[in-house]
Design an enzyme around this catalytic site. Structure first.
Site, PDB file in Angstrom:
ATOM      1  N   TYR A 107       0.776  -1.226   0.032  1.00  0.00           N
ATOM      2  CA  TYR A 107      -0.098  -0.157   0.018  1.00  0.00           C
ATOM      3  C   TYR A 107       0.868   1.194  -0.018  1.00  0.00           C
ATOM      4  O   TYR A 107       2.127   1.086  -0.156  1.00  0.00           O
ATOM      5  CB  TYR A 107      -0.866   0.086   1.174  1.00  0.00           C
ATOM      6  CG  TYR A 107      -1.791  -1.240   1.075  1.00  0.00           C
ATOM      7  CD1 TYR A 107      -2.771  -1.474  -0.035  1.00  0.00           C
ATOM      8  CD2 TYR A 107      -1.878  -2.298   2.006  1.00  0.00           C
ATOM      9  CE1 TYR A 107      -3.422  -2.410  -0.043  1.00  0.00           C
ATOM     10  CE2 TYR A 107      -2.586  -3.366   1.840  1.00  0.00           C
ATOM     11  CZ  TYR A 107      -3.542  -3.391   0.833  1.00  0.00           C
ATOM     12  OH  TYR A 107      -4.283  -4.683   0.565  1.00  0.00           O
ATOM     13  N   ARG A 146       2.932  -1.433  11.225  1.00  0.00           N
ATOM     14  CA  ARG A 146       2.820  -2.714  10.597  1.00  0.00           C
ATOM     15  C   ARG A 146       3.765  -2.483   9.397  1.00  0.00           C
ATOM     16  O   ARG A 146       3.510  -1.765   8.403  1.00  0.00           O
ATOM     17  CB  ARG A 146       1.698  -3.441  10.199  1.00  0.00           C
ATOM     18  CG  ARG A 146       1.804  -4.681   9.313  1.00  0.00           C
ATOM     19  CD  ARG A 146       0.459  -5.389   9.138  1.00  0.00           C
ATOM     20  NE  ARG A 146       0.024  -6.209  10.245  1.00  0.00           N
ATOM     21  CZ  ARG A 146      -0.692  -7.249  10.194  1.00  0.00           C
ATOM     22  NH1 ARG A 146      -1.310  -7.634   9.044  1.00  0.00           N
ATOM     23  NH2 ARG A 146      -0.918  -8.051  11.055  1.00  0.00           N
TER      24      ARG A 146
HETATM   25  C1  LIG Z   1      -9.955 -11.390   5.272  1.00  0.00           C
HETATM   26  C2  LIG Z   1      -8.472 -10.817   5.667  1.00  0.00           C
HETATM   27  C3  LIG Z   1      -8.651  -9.338   5.673  1.00  0.00           C
HETATM   28  C4  LIG Z   1      -7.134  -8.624   5.935  1.00  0.00           C
HETATM   29  N1  LIG Z   1      -7.367  -7.281   5.888  1.00  0.00           N
HETATM   30  C5  LIG Z   1      -5.975  -6.789   6.512  1.00  0.00           C
HETATM   31  C6  LIG Z   1      -5.953  -5.366   6.756  1.00  0.00           C
HETATM   32  O1  LIG Z   1      -6.943  -4.621   6.636  1.00  0.00           O
HETATM   33  N2  LIG Z   1      -4.795  -4.847   7.159  1.00  0.00           N
HETATM   34  C7  LIG Z   1      -3.710  -5.623   7.321  1.00  0.00           C
HETATM   35  O2  LIG Z   1      -2.570  -5.174   7.664  1.00  0.00           O
HETATM   36  N3  LIG Z   1      -3.562  -6.920   7.183  1.00  0.00           N
HETATM   37  C8  LIG Z   1      -4.950  -7.526   6.534  1.00  0.00           C
HETATM   38  N4  LIG Z   1      -4.938  -8.883   6.780  1.00  0.00           N
HETATM   39  C9  LIG Z   1      -3.807  -9.857   6.656  1.00  0.00           C
HETATM   40  C10 LIG Z   1      -3.874 -10.258   8.341  1.00  0.00           C
HETATM   41  O3  LIG Z   1      -3.790  -9.188   9.306  1.00  0.00           O
HETATM   42  C11 LIG Z   1      -2.593 -11.135   8.638  1.00  0.00           C
HETATM   43  O4  LIG Z   1      -1.539 -10.545   8.485  1.00  0.00           O
HETATM   44  C12 LIG Z   1      -2.620 -12.435   7.671  1.00  0.00           C
HETATM   45  O5  LIG Z   1      -3.938 -12.939   7.507  1.00  0.00           O
HETATM   46  C13 LIG Z   1      -1.747 -13.621   8.392  1.00  0.00           C
HETATM   47  O6  LIG Z   1      -1.965 -13.895   9.382  1.00  0.00           O
HETATM   48  P1  LIG Z   1      -3.063 -15.293   9.718  1.00  0.00           P
HETATM   49  O7  LIG Z   1      -2.118 -16.477   8.957  1.00  0.00           O
HETATM   50  O8  LIG Z   1      -3.267 -15.424  11.293  1.00  0.00           O
HETATM   51  O9  LIG Z   1      -4.546 -15.039   9.144  1.00  0.00           O
HETATM   52  C14 LIG Z   1      -6.125  -9.440   6.008  1.00  0.00           C
HETATM   53  C15 LIG Z   1      -6.287 -10.863   6.180  1.00  0.00           C
HETATM   54  C16 LIG Z   1      -7.390 -11.637   5.984  1.00  0.00           C
HETATM   55  C17 LIG Z   1      -7.705 -13.147   5.869  1.00  0.00           C
END
Ligand SMILES: Cc1cc2nc3c(=O)[nH]c(=O)nc-3n(C[C@H](O)[C@H](O)[C@H](O)COP(=O)(O)O)c2cc1C
Length: 371
Positions: A182, A230
């Site tokens: 981004y 982040r």
């Molecule tokens: C549905 C969804 C929406 C996400 N939206 C964001 C977001 O708005 N901002 C962000 O930094 N990461 C976003 N992510 C990434 C998650 O915060 C996270 O870093 C990523 O899913 C890996 O972690 P996990 O394996 O526990 O899911 C999103 C992930 C998912 C699955």
């Protein structure tokens, strides 16, 4: 000995009950950037989950900083009341501290919701002009306009205005989204930043926008509240942003008063080669923590309580963020507490749900009001 995952942690003056963080997750369900009943129900259930901290999805600081038309926004005072409603619920019924992720989508904006395939939207389809450090398009999407110097300053002020509104809404924490390709990441990575002015070229110049945004947000948010960032710790592409550069960026942020670094990765290009697997990004949080002394948050496929416990107990990160696992199972912290033999908050309304949750049981941790 109580498990590390369920030990409290202080960020500045803010005490988190434990090290579990609900990772930001876009819901793409807003109209005009406003919080609605979906967000209240979604964030509300996660605010009574027992997690120490919850961070909202990326919230746009200006309309064209949204990813899809459904992204939340905080570009006007009219947005504040919706967030306040969520915070009021969280304070009344939960114990989870509340954070907001402030972001700008840069060249990855103006696309349809994920369930419609994140297809680029023309202005006729409700899309908008997108901006980035340099006019380089994400594959199969439209080309961003190179952001000019005046607009860089304006965007920095929009982050600061958003921070003031986040404070007015009652958030404890701001997380600045400098990851995933981004806008801020678009300045950091040499793959997307081909500028020849003070915001491009050397590492110092590529970091400038991110550091200016951080300082503006830090100045606009009360001194006793928390601001973290982040980052994508690597682009996973030759010639891209590296861990070494992330370490330098993190130490500069820490010197400016950054309270934690969340180490994610990638997002700049579909050409990235990511060795995805359990705990695959933890080593980045570990390196940043070791090299800079900053508090770090690890994230990415940390799905099992024992895995999360090992990250904290082995000193690899101070906090562990869970995304998909919390969507699938918002009771994850309660079940992790039970399996690790720890105490966790749950609402008294649910105390008949499980033998470990009886009102007079030691598993109940009452909120110390005002703490
Ligand atoms: C549905 C969804 C929406 C996400 N939206 C964001 C977001 O708005 N901002 C962000 O930094 N990461 C976003 N992510 C990434 C998650 O915060 C996270 O870093 C990523 O899913 C890996 O972690 P996990 O394996 O526990 O899911 C999103 C992930 C998912 C699955």
């Amino acid at each position: 000995m109580s498990p590390g995952l369920f030990s409290p942690f202080n960020l500045r003056g803010l005490r988190l009950d434990n090290r579990i963080v609900v990772s930001p997750m876009g819901q793409h369900s807003a109209v005009g950037g406003h919080v609605n009943d979906w967000h209240l129900a979604h964030l509300g259930q996660l605010a009574v989950s027992g997690a120490g901290l919850l961070i909202t999805e990326a919230v746009a600081v200006e309309p064209r900083g949204r990813i899809s038309p459904g992204c939340l926004g905080i570009w006007s005072d009219e947005h504040i009341a919706g967030y306040r409603r969520v915070i009021d619920f969280a304070r009344t019924y939960g114990q989870t501290r509340m954070g907001i992720q402030l972001g700008h989508s840069g060249r990855k904006g103006s696309v349809s919701q994920s369930w419609f395939g994140q297809k680029t939207l023309s202005e006729a389809e409700g899309g908008w002009e997108i901006v980035n450090a340099s006019p380089i398009a994400y594959p199969d999407r439209k080309t961003p306009t190179e952001i000019d110097l005046a607009t860089i300053g304006q965007t920095t002020r929009q982050f600061a205005d958003a921070a003031r509104r986040a404070d007015a809404a009652g958030f404890d924490v701001i997380e600045i989204h400098a990851a995933h390709g981004y806008l801020i990441h678009g300045f950091l990575t040499p793959l997307l930043n081909k500028r020849t002015d003070a915001y491009g070229g050397s590492l110092e110049n590529r970091m400038r926008f991110g550091l200016e945004v951080f300082s503006a947000v830090r100045d606009a948010f009360p001194a006793d509240k928390v601001v973290g960032v982040r980052v994508s710790a690597t682009d996973w592409i030759d010639g891209g942003w590296t861990l070494e550069e992330t370490i330098e960026f993190s130490s500069r942020l820490k010197a400016l008063g950054c309270d934690y670094i969340c180490a994610s990765t990638g997002g700049v290009s579909p050409e990235q080669q990511i060795p995805v697997g359990p705990l695959y990004q933890v080593r980045f949080a570990e390196s940043i923590r070791r090299e800079t002394g900053a508090a770090t948050m690890a994230v990415g496929l940390i799905n099992e309580p024992e895995q999360a416990e090992s990250v904290v107990a082995e000193g690899k990160a101070d906090l562990v963020a869970l995304g998909r696992a919390m969507l699938y199972n918002p009771r994850w912290p309660w079940q992790a507490a039970e399996s690790l033999g720890a105490q966790v908050y749950y609402p008294v309304q649910y105390d008949r749900a499980h033998p470990s949750m009886r009102r007079n049981n030691a598993f109940i941790v009452q909120r110390e009001r005002g703490s």
